[in-house]
Design a protein around this motif. Structure first.
Motif, mmCIF file in Angstrom:
data_model
loop_
_atom_site.group_PDB
_atom_site.id
_atom_site.type_symbol
_atom_site.label_atom_id
_atom_site.label_comp_id
_atom_site.label_asym_id
_atom_site.label_seq_id
_atom_site.Cartn_x
_atom_site.Cartn_y
_atom_site.Cartn_z
ATOM 1 N N UNK A 5 0.793 -1.239 0.000
ATOM 2 C CA UNK A 5 0.000 0.000 0.000
ATOM 3 C C UNK A 5 0.820 1.281 0.000
ATOM 4 N N UNK A 6 1.941 1.279 0.714
ATOM 5 C CA UNK A 6 2.745 2.504 0.813
ATOM 6 C C UNK A 6 3.575 2.766 -0.444
ATOM 7 N N UNK A 7 3.656 1.763 -1.360
ATOM 8 C CA UNK A 7 4.506 1.906 -2.545
ATOM 9 C C UNK A 7 3.753 1.910 -3.873
ATOM 10 N N UNK A 8 2.591 1.296 -3.910
ATOM 11 C CA UNK A 8 1.916 1.049 -5.181
ATOM 12 C C UNK A 8 1.401 2.342 -5.824
ATOM 13 N N UNK A 9 1.484 2.376 -7.142
ATOM 14 C CA UNK A 9 0.938 3.480 -7.941
ATOM 15 C C UNK A 9 0.027 2.852 -8.989
ATOM 16 N N UNK A 10 -1.233 3.300 -9.070
ATOM 17 C CA UNK A 10 -2.236 2.650 -9.914
ATOM 18 C C UNK A 10 -2.729 3.598 -11.009
ATOM 19 N N UNK A 11 -3.561 3.061 -11.897
ATOM 20 C CA UNK A 11 -3.986 3.843 -13.062
ATOM 21 C C UNK A 11 -5.489 3.900 -13.260
ATOM 22 N N UNK A 12 -6.258 3.151 -12.471
ATOM 23 C CA UNK A 12 -7.700 3.114 -12.689
ATOM 24 C C UNK A 12 -8.444 3.792 -11.539
ATOM 25 N N UNK A 13 -9.680 3.392 -11.312
ATOM 26 C CA UNK A 13 -10.573 4.134 -10.415
ATOM 27 C C UNK A 13 -10.193 4.050 -8.944
ATOM 28 N N UNK A 14 -9.355 3.061 -8.577
ATOM 29 C CA UNK A 14 -9.060 2.849 -7.155
ATOM 30 C C UNK A 14 -7.570 2.650 -6.920
ATOM 31 N N UNK A 15 -7.160 2.916 -5.676
ATOM 32 C CA UNK A 15 -5.793 2.670 -5.241
ATOM 33 C C UNK A 15 -5.836 1.846 -3.959
ATOM 34 N N UNK A 16 -4.743 1.183 -3.658
ATOM 35 C CA UNK A 16 -4.674 0.271 -2.517
ATOM 36 C C UNK A 16 -4.483 1.035 -1.209
ATOM 37 N N UNK A 17 -5.432 0.852 -0.292
ATOM 38 C CA UNK A 17 -5.337 1.503 1.021
ATOM 39 C C UNK A 17 -4.818 0.550 2.092
ATOM 40 N N UNK A 18 -5.192 -0.732 1.989
ATOM 41 C CA UNK A 18 -4.787 -1.696 3.009
ATOM 42 C C UNK A 18 -4.805 -3.100 2.417
ATOM 43 N N UNK A 19 -3.802 -3.894 2.745
ATOM 44 C CA UNK A 19 -3.760 -5.297 2.332
ATOM 45 C C UNK A 19 -3.275 -6.114 3.515
ATOM 46 N N UNK A 20 -4.222 -6.748 4.212
ATOM 47 C CA UNK A 20 -3.908 -7.629 5.330
ATOM 48 C C UNK A 20 -4.085 -9.054 4.841
ATOM 49 N N UNK A 21 -2.995 -9.797 4.724
ATOM 50 C CA UNK A 21 -3.027 -11.137 4.148
ATOM 51 C C UNK A 21 -4.045 -12.028 4.848
ATOM 52 N N UNK A 22 -4.809 -12.750 4.023
ATOM 53 C CA UNK A 22 -5.828 -13.686 4.492
ATOM 54 C C UNK A 22 -6.930 -13.027 5.305
ATOM 55 N N UNK A 23 -7.046 -11.704 5.198
ATOM 56 C CA UNK A 23 -8.106 -11.006 5.919
ATOM 57 C C UNK A 23 -8.898 -10.070 5.028
#
Length: 538
Positions: A206-224
């Motif tokens: 989340x702190x590194x990703x750069x996206x191109x569409x309607x949404x960006x990554x705010x949180x990724x908790x594995x298996x949750x």
């Protein structure tokens, strides 16, 4: 190249911007909810959020909300402009020139330019990347993709070039009539080079990703959970309604269904098969059963004995009663599969396969004869392991299959389940004998199913057939749909003779959707249901 006559394929920008078919269209009589947050069930935990490494449905759903390509799909499945507004094709059909939008930006506010596509295409075919969809570029016949991926040519020889910031040129080694359709797959989406070079594999955090569409990554908790939030720099942000979408990885379909019933989930990935009839009666307004571009298989590793013998493969295929599978076990409108390509594919006409015409009694008898010819009988029973990824529905089907094979052929089947990431690794390493598999079409054309089994295809089975490859090579050169169908049917006949995989059934897509979710297509046969097209009502 220089001096080529160009034919306009897409409408001009002024016409496209007047028809917002790519955005959430809220009917005038609908009252939107004050909180525009959506929760979606997503089956397995995603193995990756990198478009260049995606090869599974769970990853694809999330990636498609964050990244976009040259073209995309409207809710009803039509190919429409996305980061490109229009494109031209040369008279010989080998050169596509795409013109990018003026106002496209990455989620960090930097402009998206044609060189981003050039970098991303080259990244996929670079053998150092090890991208699972490198074969896709060869199937699309992008010039030199196959030789570069084999390490025989340098990356600069790939047939993709940024002519300037707003113009991308893609050169093919032969005309591909459905090439633009192929550009909806996430392996063709641009990725942000500075983030990859700065963070390596960690660029999708989340702190590194750069996206191109309607949404960006705010949180990724594995298996949750994976939480996406609106990207204010998206070119069509003003037409997006949902502010936040959460994806929940729940492999247990009963658990997912229970969380839907409590209102925690708005759209499921699926639901328990045995609940279908009860749900149909109890929740008719929330149940959606739709056409689908998908075929469910059991895949053979033909490099391992005894599955290097087509008689053994055909015997196992013939011994399965598909009417029991589709009508009794599944019962959601699925169709028995005897070939590779689903009948829902646009313009495809299924061939008349001889083994499909037999009664089940005749197929079972033929299966016994084939297995006996291959040297298996009561004194020497066929024994093998069937592996599947952890899922109650896959487990139930595997139990039914092993029972059918035992009853009809005396085969001894050891069932083994594996978590999704491990399962994919084993497939990629060809570390299996027989494996549950499925293919969901990357675009709506028969080649998306048939090209998988080409020698240059993804083809975890390790099967290779000159006759099959030749039929597919002729299909791509055919000027008409009718002629392409003829060669597609030839490829299906070769597949049926060799049976590198057992086609079990063609999918329908059944999900549960809250009545508060609007904009969800019930007619598109493709998998894509972009959150940007949806909205929440009161």
């Amino acid at each position: 190249m220089q001096g080529s006559k160009l034919t306009v394929i897409a409408a001009a920008v002024t016409m496209l911007t007047a028809s917002p078919t790519w955005a959430a269209e809220v009917p005038a009589n609908v009252t939107l909810a004050k909180v525009q947050e959506l929760v979606r069930g997503n089956g397995d935990e995603v193995p990756t959020l990198d478009p260049s490494y995606s090869s599974d449905t769970s990853s694809s759903r999330v990636i498609a909300d964050m990244f976009e390509g040259l073209v995309t799909q409207s809710p009803d499945g039509k190919i429409i402009p996305a980061l490109a507004t229009q494109w031209e094709q040369s008279e010989d059909g080998k050169i596509f020139t795409f013109h990018l939008r003026d106002d496209i930006k990455w989620s960090n506010g930097e402009p998206i330019v044609a060189s981003d596509f050039e970098y991303s295409f080259k990244r996929v075919v670079d053998p150092k990347t090890g991208a699972p969809y490198a074969w896709y570029y060869s199937t699309a016949h992008i010039l030199n993709a196959d030789k570069i991926n084999e390490g025989k040519l340098p990356l600069d020889e790939l047939g993709v070039k940024a002519l300037d910031d707003k113009t991308l040129q893609v050169t093919l080694d032969k005309p591909v009539p459905y090439f633009v359709k192929m550009m909806v797959h996430e392996s063709t989406f641009p990725v942000y080079r500075p983030a990859i070079e700065a963070h390596g594999d960690a660029w999708t955090k989340p702190e590194n990703i750069v996206t191109s569409s309607a949404y960006k990554l705010a949180n990724w908790t594995l298996n949750e959970r994976i939480v996406l939030e609106r990207n204010p720099h998206y070119w069509n942000n003003e037409k997006t309604v949902i502010n936040q979408v959460t994806y929940l990885p729940i492999a247990d379909l009963t658990s997912e269904y229970n969380r839907f019933r409590t209102g925690e989930i708005h759209i499921t990935s699926s639901f328990p098969l045995e609940q279908y009839n009860a749900i149909k009666k109890q929740r008719p307004d929330e149940l959606l059963t739709m056409p689908s571009l998908g075929t469910y298989y059991y895949l053979f590793n033909v490099s391992k004995a005894p599955f290097d013998d087509p008689r053994v493969r055909k015997a196992l295929a013939y011994a399965i009663d598909r009417d029991v599978v589709t009508k009794v076990i599944l019962g959601q409108g699925q169709l028995p599969a005897y070939g590779v390509t689903p009948p829902s594919v646009d313009g495809f006409v299924s061939p008349k396969l001889s083994w499909a015409k037999l009664s089940q009694k005749e197929r079972t008898q033929k299966a016994k004869e084939l297995l006996a010819e291959a040297g298996f009988d009561k004194s020497n029973p066929l024994s093998f392991e069937l592996v599947y990824n952890t899922s109650e529905s896959h487990k139930k089907l595997a139990i039914v299959m092993s029972s059918m094979w035992s009853k009809a052929l005396g085969a001894k089947v050891n069932l083994a389940n594996q978590e999704w990431k491990t399962f994919l690794q084993k497939l990629g390493q060809k570390d299996f004998t027989v494996a549950r598999y499925a293919w969901i079409g990357d675009y709506n054309e028969a080649s998306t199913f048939l090209s998988y089994f080409e020698s240059a295809g993804m083809n975890y089975s390790r099967w290779s057939s000159d006759a099959y490859d030749e039929a597919m090579a002729k299909a791509i050169l055919s000027p008409s749909n009718d002629e392409r169908n003829k060669y597609y049917q030839q490829a299906e006949q070769v597949f049926a003779e060799e049976m590198p995989a057992i086609p079990l059934y063609h999918y329908t897509r059944s999900v549960l959707k809250s009545t508060k979710v609007g904009g969800y297509s019930a007619t598109n046969a493709a998998e894509a249901r972009y959150t940007r097209d949806l909205y929440m009502t009161q």
